[in-house]
Design a protein around this motif. Sequence first.
Motif, short mmCIF file in Angstrom:
data_model
loop_
_atom_site.label_atom_id
_atom_site.label_comp_id
_atom_site.label_asym_id
_atom_site.label_seq_id
_atom_site.Cartn_x
_atom_site.Cartn_y
_atom_site.Cartn_z
N ALA A 87 0.82 -1.21 0.00
CA ALA A 87 0.00 0.00 0.00
C ALA A 87 0.86 1.26 0.00
O ALA A 87 0.59 2.21 -0.75
CB ALA A 87 -0.93 -0.01 1.22
N LEU A 88 1.89 1.27 0.82
CA LEU A 88 2.75 2.45 0.88
C LEU A 88 3.47 2.70 -0.44
O LEU A 88 3.68 3.85 -0.84
CB LEU A 88 3.78 2.29 2.01
N ALA A 89 3.82 1.62 -1.15
CA ALA A 89 4.54 1.76 -2.42
C ALA A 89 3.62 2.15 -3.57
O ALA A 89 4.01 2.95 -4.44
CB ALA A 89 5.25 0.45 -2.75
N GLU B 194 0.16 3.16 -3.28
CA GLU B 194 -0.91 4.11 -2.97
C GLU B 194 -0.35 5.16 -2.02
O GLU B 194 -0.54 5.08 -0.81
CB GLU B 194 -2.10 3.38 -2.34
N PRO B 195 0.35 6.14 -2.55
CA PRO B 195 1.03 7.13 -1.69
C PRO B 195 0.09 7.87 -0.75
O PRO B 195 0.52 8.38 0.28
CB PRO B 195 1.71 8.07 -2.69
N GLU B 196 -1.17 7.92 -1.10
CA GLU B 196 -2.12 8.60 -0.22
C GLU B 196 -2.25 7.91 1.14
O GLU B 196 -2.63 8.53 2.13
CB GLU B 196 -3.49 8.72 -0.89
N THR B 197 -1.93 6.61 1.19
CA THR B 197 -2.02 5.90 2.47
C THR B 197 -0.92 6.37 3.42
O THR B 197 -1.17 6.56 4.62
CB THR B 197 -1.91 4.38 2.27
N GLY B 198 0.29 6.56 2.91
CA GLY B 198 1.36 7.09 3.74
C GLY B 198 1.06 8.50 4.21
O GLY B 198 1.33 8.86 5.36
N ALA B 199 0.49 9.31 3.32
CA ALA B 199 0.12 10.69 3.69
C ALA B 199 -0.93 10.70 4.79
O ALA B 199 -0.86 11.50 5.74
CB ALA B 199 -0.38 11.43 2.45
N ALA B 200 -1.90 9.80 4.70
CA ALA B 200 -2.94 9.73 5.72
C ALA B 200 -2.36 9.29 7.06
O ALA B 200 -2.77 9.80 8.12
CB ALA B 200 -4.03 8.76 5.28
N LEU B 201 -1.42 8.36 7.01
CA LEU B 201 -0.79 7.89 8.25
C LEU B 201 0.00 9.02 8.91
O LEU B 201 -0.08 9.24 10.12
CB LEU B 201 0.11 6.70 7.92
N ARG B 202 0.78 9.74 8.11
CA ARG B 202 1.55 10.85 8.67
C ARG B 202 0.63 11.92 9.26
O ARG B 202 0.92 12.48 10.34
CB ARG B 202 2.44 11.46 7.58
N ALA B 203 -0.47 12.21 8.57
CA ALA B 203 -1.41 13.22 9.07
C ALA B 203 -2.03 12.79 10.40
O ALA B 203 -2.22 13.61 11.31
CB ALA B 203 -2.51 13.47 8.03
N GLU B 204 -2.32 11.51 10.51
CA GLU B 204 -2.91 10.99 11.76
C GLU B 204 -1.91 11.12 12.91
O GLU B 204 -2.28 11.50 14.02
CB GLU B 204 -3.31 9.53 11.55
#
Length: 545
Positions: free
Chosen positions: A439-441, A443-453
């Motif tokens: 997912a991180l590789a 779907e970059p939006e998943t990493g962004a969501a994790l960092r925002a959280e």
Amino acid sequence: MSTAHAATHDVHNQPPPPGPFDLWADDAGLREAVAREGAGDFTADLASYGALAGDRLLRLADEAHRDRPRLRTHDTYGHRIDRVAFNAAWHEVMGTAIAHGVAGLSWARPQPGAHVARAALSYLHYQAEPGSSCPLTMTHAAVPVLRQAPALREWADKACAFVYDGRDVPMADKRGVTLGMGMTEKQGGSDVRANTTRALPLGADGDYALVGHKWFFSAPMSDAFLVLAQAPGGLSCFLLPRWRPDGSRNGLRLMRLKDKLGDWSNASSEVEFDDAWAFRIGDEGRGVATILEMVMLTRLDCMLGSAGLMRMALRQALHHARHRHAFGKRLLDQPLMRNVLADLALESEAATTLALRVAGAVDRAPCDAREAALARIATAIGKYWICKRAPVVANEAQECLGGLGYIEETLLPRLVRQAPLNSIWEGCGNIQCLDVLRALAREPETGAALRAEWQAAAGRDAQFDAALQAGMAMLAAGSDEAGARAFVERLALLLQGATLLRANHPLATAWCASRLGAPHAATFGTLGDTAHIDAALARCDAWAR
């Protein structure tokens, strides 16, 4: 009988039988999470089910587990029936759960917070009778897949119905149905693309005949199953019912029931398909993509179930410690036992809070892209970590009861056997870690969501802030496959810490100090701050009176 002999039969310094429990009223963490995640409109439903699950359902579960399901391949006169026989207690549990929306609430009452409320129902139910959670969660999770095929609308509608019908009759004769799943084959395991079951097109569009097998066929008593098979265009998804559309029995042959470590009330099986009729859902070759939404929802329920199991294990340990005395004091007043119980309470609270946070993200995903991305990544992270923690929590709680916790008449052996299941079902730990990397590789939006959280919790706790800085660097660097477990564990701990801090949870500081600050020892009972121990146990004060 002499007086001296009779005195040996006096029973003292033993706890009274635990329960009944009110699983909703005594769980402040659950109530707070439900309100925070937007499901306040469903409080009355949850309060009703929490009282029922901690009393009547808990007693029925004991009977359902002791009288295990039995396979009947033929009837008295030699006709093939491939039916699983259950104790009446199982059917009452299923009927009660479905009538209260454990399987269908999300879809039958589609309003903001519905997925959170159903998640809370699932969490409550798992504490009472986890075996039945298997068909309940699969029935719930199958609905969005069924809705992809207009021809299967009646199946989807009846899967949502608050009606349980345990009879083995065609769907047309029922007002409510249950769904199972068949993905795993002997030669493939988690590598479903290695499946060899063949799907041969019939004359009508969408109709196929399936020939092959499934090594794990979940809830074989269900009315229909979502299965994967190789069609001419590649691996595809199908609905395979127990009965053909013409009212005849389908070519579904149950070979044997699995003799499982735990989960005794529920049936799992091996099956062979003998020209079994099935209806294709989605395009040929898109089977994994089609069934993925079901898998995501069942993984969420694995997380919820493990959190619920931790809660029940802790509840049993607290009850025992309140009533048992040793060395002149209650166990609950012994410093080391207090440390153990407080540590278990921290683990339980963090698991519940994160599981309901993910349920909230799932609820908001259709109209919030960031929440959808968070649900995507946090489901795999949470499924990995919370399901890994459940077995060690159950074992530690069992040890709090001493030898009594090893006796089948208590609940702890059942919980210890049940605890490993969710880390295996719907993708073992390695599969979840690989899914996080994928997912991180991709779907970059998943990493962004994790960092925002994570960042939304910054500035609230010094221990978290220090861990956050290191975690951001780690996330940016990524991980190779060999290091994926350590990587995902750290993501999970930061996510739990952020969730607790953002919730203003009263135990957030204690949790961050023990899990993110000075290294926490490998065993429970190693909290270093007496104030944190007292705070965690004060939070549990209403439990198990």
